[in-house]
Motif scaffolding. Structure first.
Motif, PDB file in Angstrom:
ATOM      1  N   LEU A   1      -7.363  -9.037   1.751  1.00  0.00           N
ATOM      2  CA  LEU A   1      -6.348  -8.203   1.100  1.00  0.00           C
ATOM      3  C   LEU A   1      -6.179  -6.902   1.878  1.00  0.00           C
ATOM      4  O   LEU A   1      -6.533  -5.818   1.421  1.00  0.00           O
ATOM      5  CB  LEU A   1      -6.745  -7.934  -0.349  1.00  0.00           C
ATOM      6  N   ARG A   2      -5.634  -7.027   3.087  1.00  0.00           N
ATOM      7  CA  ARG A   2      -5.534  -5.874   3.980  1.00  0.00           C
ATOM      8  C   ARG A   2      -4.403  -6.109   4.990  1.00  0.00           C
ATOM      9  O   ARG A   2      -3.945  -7.238   5.188  1.00  0.00           O
ATOM     10  CB  ARG A   2      -6.848  -5.666   4.729  1.00  0.00           C
TER      11      ARG A   2
ATOM     12  N   ARG B   1       6.923  -6.483   0.621  1.00  0.00           N
ATOM     13  CA  ARG B   1       6.299  -6.277  -0.689  1.00  0.00           C
ATOM     14  C   ARG B   1       5.460  -7.494  -1.027  1.00  0.00           C
ATOM     15  O   ARG B   1       5.623  -8.563  -0.422  1.00  0.00           O
ATOM     16  CB  ARG B   1       7.335  -6.040  -1.783  1.00  0.00           C
ATOM     17  N   LEU B   2       4.567  -7.337  -1.984  1.00  0.00           N
ATOM     18  CA  LEU B   2       3.702  -8.431  -2.400  1.00  0.00           C
ATOM     19  C   LEU B   2       4.376  -9.207  -3.527  1.00  0.00           C
ATOM     20  O   LEU B   2       4.827  -8.628  -4.515  1.00  0.00           O
ATOM     21  CB  LEU B   2       2.345  -7.897  -2.872  1.00  0.00           C
ATOM     22  N   LEU B   3       4.448 -10.524  -3.354  1.00  0.00           N
ATOM     23  CA  LEU B   3       5.055 -11.401  -4.349  1.00  0.00           C
ATOM     24  C   LEU B   3       3.961 -12.022  -5.203  1.00  0.00           C
ATOM     25  O   LEU B   3       3.134 -12.791  -4.696  1.00  0.00           O
ATOM     26  CB  LEU B   3       5.866 -12.497  -3.654  1.00  0.00           C
ATOM     27  N   ILE B   4       3.911 -11.688  -6.461  1.00  0.00           N
ATOM     28  CA  ILE B   4       2.888 -12.193  -7.374  1.00  0.00           C
ATOM     29  C   ILE B   4       3.453 -13.372  -8.148  1.00  0.00           C
ATOM     30  O   ILE B   4       4.506 -13.272  -8.793  1.00  0.00           O
ATOM     31  CB  ILE B   4       2.418 -11.106  -8.357  1.00  0.00           C
ATOM     32  N   SER B   5       2.759 -14.491  -8.092  1.00  0.00           N
ATOM     33  CA  SER B   5       3.129 -15.651  -8.883  1.00  0.00           C
ATOM     34  C   SER B   5       1.915 -16.073  -9.693  1.00  0.00           C
ATOM     35  O   SER B   5       0.793 -15.663  -9.402  1.00  0.00           O
ATOM     36  CB  SER B   5       3.603 -16.799  -7.990  1.00  0.00           C
ATOM     37  N   LYS B   6       2.151 -16.887 -10.703  1.00  0.00           N
ATOM     38  CA  LYS B   6       1.066 -17.275 -11.589  1.00  0.00           C
ATOM     39  C   LYS B   6       1.095 -18.778 -11.814  1.00  0.00           C
ATOM     40  O   LYS B   6       2.157 -19.366 -11.991  1.00  0.00           O
ATOM     41  CB  LYS B   6       1.194 -16.555 -12.941  1.00  0.00           C
ATOM     42  N   GLY B   7      -0.082 -19.407 -11.798  1.00  0.00           N
ATOM     43  CA  GLY B   7      -0.173 -20.835 -12.059  1.00  0.00           C
ATOM     44  C   GLY B   7      -1.193 -21.503 -11.163  1.00  0.00           C
ATOM     45  O   GLY B   7      -1.964 -20.842 -10.458  1.00  0.00           O
TER      46      GLY B   7
ATOM     47  N   GLU C   1      -7.581  -1.540   0.227  1.00  0.00           N
ATOM     48  CA  GLU C   1      -7.799  -1.273   1.651  1.00  0.00           C
ATOM     49  C   GLU C   1      -7.857   0.217   1.946  1.00  0.00           C
ATOM     50  O   GLU C   1      -8.671   0.668   2.765  1.00  0.00           O
ATOM     51  CB  GLU C   1      -6.670  -1.923   2.456  1.00  0.00           C
ATOM     52  N   SER C   2      -7.019   1.004   1.288  1.00  0.00           N
ATOM     53  CA  SER C   2      -6.996   2.447   1.549  1.00  0.00           C
ATOM     54  C   SER C   2      -8.343   3.079   1.243  1.00  0.00           C
ATOM     55  O   SER C   2      -8.864   3.887   2.028  1.00  0.00           O
ATOM     56  CB  SER C   2      -5.901   3.121   0.715  1.00  0.00           C
ATOM     57  N   GLU C   3      -8.917   2.711   0.096  1.00  0.00           N
ATOM     58  CA  GLU C   3     -10.228   3.235  -0.274  1.00  0.00           C
ATOM     59  C   GLU C   3     -11.297   2.724   0.682  1.00  0.00           C
ATOM     60  O   GLU C   3     -12.227   3.452   1.042  1.00  0.00           O
ATOM     61  CB  GLU C   3     -10.557   2.831  -1.710  1.00  0.00           C
ATOM     62  N   ALA C   4     -11.180   1.466   1.108  1.00  0.00           N
ATOM     63  CA  ALA C   4     -12.151   0.887   2.040  1.00  0.00           C
ATOM     64  C   ALA C   4     -12.160   1.650   3.362  1.00  0.00           C
ATOM     65  O   ALA C   4     -13.231   1.999   3.889  1.00  0.00           O
ATOM     66  CB  ALA C   4     -11.829  -0.580   2.283  1.00  0.00           C
ATOM     67  N   LEU C   5     -10.991   1.908   3.918  1.00  0.00           N
ATOM     68  CA  LEU C   5     -10.910   2.613   5.204  1.00  0.00           C
ATOM     69  C   LEU C   5     -11.378   4.061   5.067  1.00  0.00           C
ATOM     70  O   LEU C   5     -11.982   4.616   5.998  1.00  0.00           O
ATOM     71  CB  LEU C   5      -9.484   2.554   5.727  1.00  0.00           C
TER      72      LEU C   5
ATOM     73  N   ASP D   1      -2.764  -1.735  -4.108  1.00  0.00           N
ATOM     74  CA  ASP D   1      -2.854  -1.019  -2.833  1.00  0.00           C
ATOM     75  C   ASP D   1      -2.198  -1.826  -1.711  1.00  0.00           C
ATOM     76  O   ASP D   1      -1.490  -1.267  -0.864  1.00  0.00           O
ATOM     77  CB  ASP D   1      -4.318  -0.744  -2.506  1.00  0.00           C
ATOM     78  N   LEU D   2      -2.416  -3.133  -1.705  1.00  0.00           N
ATOM     79  CA  LEU D   2      -1.802  -3.990  -0.697  1.00  0.00           C
ATOM     80  C   LEU D   2      -0.286  -3.968  -0.830  1.00  0.00           C
ATOM     81  O   LEU D   2       0.445  -3.885   0.173  1.00  0.00           O
ATOM     82  CB  LEU D   2      -2.332  -5.417  -0.839  1.00  0.00           C
TER      83      LEU D   2
END
Length: 575
Positions: free
Chosen positions: A35-36, A103-109, A256-260, A92-93
């Motif tokens: 996730l980065r 952008r991040l595309l969130i799907s469910k299933g 990722e921001s917090e990780a870096l 964050d991603l």
């Protein structure tokens, strides 16, 4: 975490088939771990030559939906702290992707069904995702359910079959670890190396270290038309059905921001990096832990282990001397790869039965003792404070983990390491299948480490780091006024001292569930006999052998009742 498909090889290009013609040049970047943005070869490849890139994350209800039967808030597979950490990482991603024009595309299933629908709807040419070795993921290409058969002939196919039939290129590079575990196993004649040193000799220096990693991306191709696919924003805890949760949350934020940021802070202190030496470190420090606390970010791939390793090498080049593996910081990343490799190459690595690396031991089965340990009611403040930190923070120092794991298994309670592993797997925000199982095998003296006479005292071990008991006072406020002379053994405090401290042992805080001195001796005796039988039978113990040994161990005790139960009766039941 979500379900995902991993191919049998980390970078497999499937033969194209003209069953389906893609419209335009598009790619799906399937985020799972990894996730980065930095050092993400799958994302880089997805964007090359593509008019559109669809960054997708699939919310798996099996992982996310609330489970009221679980012993702590969360789903069937994960505690709420880890779910929240994951959601923060996704937010964050998404923020980072938006800065790059995506952008991040969130799907469910069910992930297999979702991906097949997206592949058909968007007509892409490439499916890219980071390779993962966990058996949970490896098996998903045969576990995922096909979508209904009325959606043309390809609908009855598994995802891997579908991509092949549709002429979709699948790219799945290894970037979650420093090395490809399959390569190490191949170099070792098809078997995983079983010692750290043998692993290091086989691995050598990472091949990618000779060229700089791609640590930034200036832009990404836009997201194309998502059509009829159901796409949403990153859900909140409340969106997932958890309502208003009242609990202490982990102080560690995901992403990722917090990780870096944490990585930069860690490597900026070159002297600290150069002199880092595990297992040294103070497990009682909690305001500023005596380690990097980067493990959760490595677990979710918010931080690339390869980039971390490269940063450490840069520090080592600029200091006069530094510690070396296995105790150095770089050595800890190599330990991570070692466990990944052994786990990947060992069937049934996550259990005692059928695991050729694991000694067969007739562990006790006592739900009451397990609950006392899990719920911080053992009567040993050092152990209970650690378990409170685990439940509330989802993290604790590695030496604290050693203490409670030893106490549960070979040190005091003689309970099965799999039961403790399950608790850690649920509650730790950095729970990692290979490392969690490897450490429990190690700390229970079931594999890798066999000096079962070396036991972490639940009294003296914590005291040498924190004689005043500040760690205990923080996580067990019921003992905050107990004098330091009694903070690690409050049952020894005179009644007047207990009243003054507003903590009556047996009422406000439990009496010890076992006496450590006698319980640890009993554990050593049982392990000695179990080791002897394992050696005699070359580790090939049947269930009947284990049952017979268990009966013999109980008959050898002075009292017909199991000794742990007798000790509990002496010191009083839990309150």
């Amino acid at each position: 975490m979500q379900l995902l498909l991993c191919l049998s090889k980390p970078a497999q290009h499937l033969k194209k088939n003209p069953l389906m013609a893609a419209s335009g040049s598009g790619s799906i970047m399937w985020f799972r771990k990894g996730l980065r943005i930095h050092d993400n070869p799958a994302l880089e490849y997805a964007s090359k030559g593509s008019d559109f890139v669809y960054p997708v994350f699939v919310i798996d209800p099996h992982y996310m939906e609330p489970d009221p039967k679980a012993f702590s808030p969360g789903s069937k597979l994960a505690g709420l702290n880890r779910i929240r950490f994951l959601l923060e990482s996704l937010v964050d991603l998404d923020t980072s992707l938006k800065k790059l024009g995506s952008r991040l595309l969130i799907s469910k299933g069910e992930p297999g069904q979702v991906l097949i629908q997206c592949l058909k709807e968007w007509g892409v040419k490439k499916l890219c995702f980071e390779h993962d070795t966990d058996p949970y993921y490896q098996a998903l290409d045969i576990k995922v359910k096909p979508i209904p058969a009325d959606r043309r002939v390809e609908s009855s196919m598994f995802l891997q079959e579908y991509t092949s039939a549709a002429g979709i290129e699948v790219f799945s590079p290894v970037s979650h670890t420093l090395f490809n575990p399959a390569d190490i196993i191949q170099r070792n004649g098809g078997k995983p190396p079983l010692t750290y040193q043998s692993f290091l000799k086989l691995a050598g220096q990472p091949s990618w270290l000779s060229s700089p990693l791609l640590t930034s991306i200036s832009s990404l191709p836009p997201v194309g038309d998502v059509g009829s696919c159901e796409i949403s924003e990153v859900p909140t805890i409340k969106d997932l059905g958890y309502g208003d949760i009242e609990q202490e949350w982990t102080p560690f934020r995901g992403g990722e921001s917090e990780a870096l940021k944490r990585l930069k802070e860690s490597v900026s202190d070159k002297n600290w990096v150069a002199n880092f030496e595990k297992p040294k470190g103070n497990p009682s420090l909690f305001v500023k832990p005596a380690t990097t606390v980067l493990s959760p970010y490595l677990k979710f791939g918010c931080l690339s282990s390869r980039y971390f390793y490269q940063c450490l090498q840069d520090v080592y080049k600029n200091v006069q001397k530094h510690t070396s593996p296995p105790v150095s910081l770089a050595g800890q990343l190599l330990w991570r790869d070692f466990f990944y490799t052994v786990a990947f190459g060992t069937p049934n690595f996550d259990r005692m039965k059928g695991n050729k690396l694991c000694k067969q031991i007739p562990w006790n089965d006592d739900d009451e003792l397990l609950a006392a340990w899990r719920e911080a009611r053992t009567g040993y403040p050092w152990i209970d404070a650690i378990m409170v930190q685990l439940r509330t923070w989802g993290w604790m120092h590695h030496l604290a983990r050693h203490s409670v794991a030893c106490f549960l298994t070979r040190g005091d309670l003689f309970l099965h390491w799999e039961r403790g592993r399950d608790v850690f797997e649920r509650l730790l925000i950095d729970s990692d299948w290979a490392i969690n199982n490897g450490n429990w095998l190690w700390l229970s003296c079931s594999s890798f480490f066999y000096q079962y006479n070396r036991i972490y005292s639940p009294i003296s071990f914590g005291k040498k780091y924190d004689p005043n008991g500040n760690y205990i006072r923080h996580f067990l406020p019921v003992l905050k006024d107990m004098p330091k002379e009694y903070i690690y053994e409050p049952w020894t405090a005179p009644p007047g001292i207990q009243r003054k401290a507003k903590c009556i042992i047996g009422r406000d805080y439990p009496k010890p569930v076992v006496y450590h001195d006698s319980a640890s001796k009993e554990c050593k005796r049982k392990l000695a006999e179990a080791y002897a039988l394992n050696q005699k039978l070359n580790g090939q113990l049947s269930q009947e052998d284990l049952d017979n040994l268990r009966r013999k161990l109980e008959q050898d005790e002075e009292d017909p009742e199991p000794k742990i139960r007798r000790q509990r009766q002496k010191v009083g039941h839990l309150t």
